[in-house]
Design an enzyme around this catalytic site. Sequence first.
Site, short mmCIF file in Angstrom:
data_model
loop_
_atom_site.label_atom_id
_atom_site.label_comp_id
_atom_site.label_asym_id
_atom_site.label_seq_id
_atom_site.Cartn_x
_atom_site.Cartn_y
_atom_site.Cartn_z
N LYS A 151 0.83 -1.22 0.00
CA LYS A 151 0.00 0.00 0.00
C LYS A 151 0.86 1.26 0.00
O LYS A 151 0.49 2.27 -0.61
CB LYS A 151 -0.96 0.01 1.19
CG LYS A 151 -1.84 -1.24 1.31
CD LYS A 151 -2.65 -1.51 0.05
CE LYS A 151 -2.99 -2.99 -0.06
NZ LYS A 151 -3.54 -3.41 -1.33
N GLU A 179 -2.44 7.50 7.74
CA GLU A 179 -3.26 8.34 6.86
C GLU A 179 -4.19 9.18 7.73
O GLU A 179 -4.57 8.77 8.82
CB GLU A 179 -4.15 7.46 5.95
CG GLU A 179 -3.46 6.94 4.71
CD GLU A 179 -4.39 6.11 3.84
OE1 GLU A 179 -5.62 6.26 3.96
OE2 GLU A 179 -3.87 5.31 3.06
N HIS A 192 -16.62 -4.95 6.50
CA HIS A 192 -15.81 -5.06 5.28
C HIS A 192 -16.36 -6.06 4.28
O HIS A 192 -15.67 -6.47 3.35
CB HIS A 192 -14.35 -5.36 5.61
CG HIS A 192 -13.74 -4.32 6.49
ND1 HIS A 192 -13.43 -3.07 6.04
CD2 HIS A 192 -13.43 -4.33 7.81
CE1 HIS A 192 -12.94 -2.35 7.03
NE2 HIS A 192 -12.93 -3.10 8.12
N ARG A 195 -8.03 -7.67 -10.05
CA ARG A 195 -8.81 -8.87 -10.39
C ARG A 195 -10.18 -8.44 -10.90
O ARG A 195 -10.55 -7.27 -10.81
CB ARG A 195 -9.01 -9.70 -9.11
CG ARG A 195 -9.74 -8.89 -8.04
CD ARG A 195 -10.28 -9.71 -6.90
NE ARG A 195 -11.18 -8.93 -6.10
CZ ARG A 195 -10.83 -8.13 -5.09
NH1 ARG A 195 -9.56 -7.99 -4.78
NH2 ARG A 195 -11.74 -7.46 -4.43
C1 MV4 Z 1 -9.80 4.45 5.12
C2 MV4 Z 1 -11.01 4.89 5.72
C3 MV4 Z 1 -11.06 6.19 6.15
N1 MV4 Z 1 -10.00 7.02 6.02
N2 MV4 Z 1 -8.77 5.31 5.00
C4 MV4 Z 1 -11.01 -0.16 4.81
C5 MV4 Z 1 -10.39 -1.27 4.08
C6 MV4 Z 1 -9.19 -0.74 3.42
N3 MV4 Z 1 -9.22 -1.17 2.09
C7 MV4 Z 1 -9.25 0.73 3.55
N4 MV4 Z 1 -10.36 1.04 4.39
C8 MV4 Z 1 -10.64 2.29 4.80
N5 MV4 Z 1 -9.64 3.20 4.68
C9 MV4 Z 1 -8.88 6.55 5.45
N6 MV4 Z 1 -7.83 7.36 5.35
C10 MV4 Z 1 -12.06 3.97 5.81
C11 MV4 Z 1 -11.88 2.67 5.37
C12 MV4 Z 1 -13.01 1.79 5.48
C13 MV4 Z 1 -13.70 1.33 4.34
C14 MV4 Z 1 -13.32 1.66 3.04
C15 MV4 Z 1 -14.00 1.18 1.95
C16 MV4 Z 1 -15.09 0.37 2.13
C17 MV4 Z 1 -15.50 0.03 3.38
C18 MV4 Z 1 -14.81 0.48 4.50
C19 MV4 Z 1 -15.23 0.13 5.78
C20 MV4 Z 1 -14.56 0.59 6.88
C21 MV4 Z 1 -13.44 1.40 6.72
#
Ligand code: MV4
Length: 496
Positions: free
Chosen positions: A116, A200, A235, A292
């Site tokens: 990442k 972040e 998630h 994917r």
């Molecule tokens: C975040 C966020 C808020 N702020 N980054 C969750 C999984 C990972 N792929 C990244 N994720 C997140 N990153 C920042 N800076 C909130 C999430 C997140 C989320 C993102 C997409 C879809 C569902 C989610 C559920 C919880 C948290």
Amino acid sequence: MIRKILIANRGEIAVRIIRACKELGIISAAVYSEADKGALHTILADESYLIGPAESSKSYLSKESIIKLAKEINVDAIHPGYGFLAENSEFIKLVEDSGIKFIGPSSRSVKMMGSKTAARKLMKKHNVPIVKGTTEPIKSVSEGLNYAGEIGYPVLLKASAGGGGKGMRKVFSETEFEAAFESTRRESLKAFGSEEIYIEKLIENPKHIEVQIIADEYGNYRHLFERECSIQRRHQKIIEESPSSFLDTATRKSITEAAINAAKACEYYNAGTVEFLMDNDKNFYFLEMNTRLQVEHPVTELVTGIDLVREQILIASGEKISFTQDEVKQAGSAIECRIYAEDSSQGFLPSTGKLKFYKEPGGPNVRVDAGVMEGSEISIYYDPMISKLICWGKTREDAVNRTLRALDEYFIGGVSNNISFLKFILESEIFKKGNHNINSVEQKLLKEFEIEVTGNQGNEFEKAAAILAAHIKNSKKEKVLSAHSNLNKWRDLLYE
Ligand code: MV4
């Protein structure tokens, strides 16, 4: 030209790929575990091969057995579907080295996007907006404290090797930092074998919007517009749609451009998805790239009319993309509901057993992608998703209506399912208005649903308010919707 494909997957996605093979006149070879003897994908494929016991690690995740079989049965290509080995760059490298075509991106692109921090650095270099934060792993608590102070709380600690939710912690103040730092590192080491973490800025209540891209091996890139995927719990996505009702033309133009730039940055080819977070002011930030085909690809197929799996196979065959960007249009609106084998009235308890009764909905503009049939066994070994229901409508409202209608003629007996929760979400004000974000299910809809179903959650005031709200909602429901509940009573009595 590809003559024969091994499908290294199971369930609905294996069935989806078999269908594309058949339409292209390509021989499909399925693999299955001992738990999947007689499974739908093994019946529909031209050839089926047992590759190991029920445990994924010894069957669908066994790189060696799959590659060995692929050589023995003389396939030209392997399609990994999603999950299992789809984003395993070691596996992809093994396939590449064996002379068999991998239907997907290069192992190099997958590896690049797997870190990442490396992905963030690359995106920054290519002018793809990223969330404010570090692009290098943090080495110590004091270094982390400095960065967090600069960025401003709340911040999010994330595992560099992470993705999909694990190895993530919110930090709201300096005093919490050290403990959060240590536990994120521990979790990251345990889950991904790497202690590297970075920081972040936390984006509060964002929407999750992703862009489908596709590229051929000659450097031609196209986007297939966006999907809105904010309706999720722990998630796990529940409902996805395209287009996003939140985007205006200008934002759509800039987010799809950013997605193409992200794909170009890692010299991507085949189908992929660029994930973004979007805040209330429509600022968007690159999150990660999914290298994917995704579960929710059908909503894009229904809105653009492009068969993504067919395109994946043609690209892997060495063909150029056959359409220009201008030819890709968003027509109407599509919604996907994931039907899970879980009891939504019992805290989403997973439900296993035999599908004693199974009748899918039909009618115009209703698509069901299922890997099961009546009599199939839902086991503990794999994903609890039974099927996906994808409905198209001229407008978003039409698509929602049709989805509700289709859900009502979906009859599943023998295992519990989440259909009533899906209907609850589709009928909610927040979803109807398109005001939902990634926290809407966990912070709002779940509570309201539990109160409506069990009537014994929350405090007295919340209960009273929810019961009143439910009454008002019911009194406003149109006739066609109240007929639904009768049907469901029949279903419950007969089959559950
Ligand atoms: C975040 C966020 C808020 N702020 N980054 C969750 C999984 C990972 N792929 C990244 N994720 C997140 N990153 C920042 N800076 C909130 C999430 C997140 C989320 C993102 C997409 C879809 C569902 C989610 C559920 C919880 C948290």
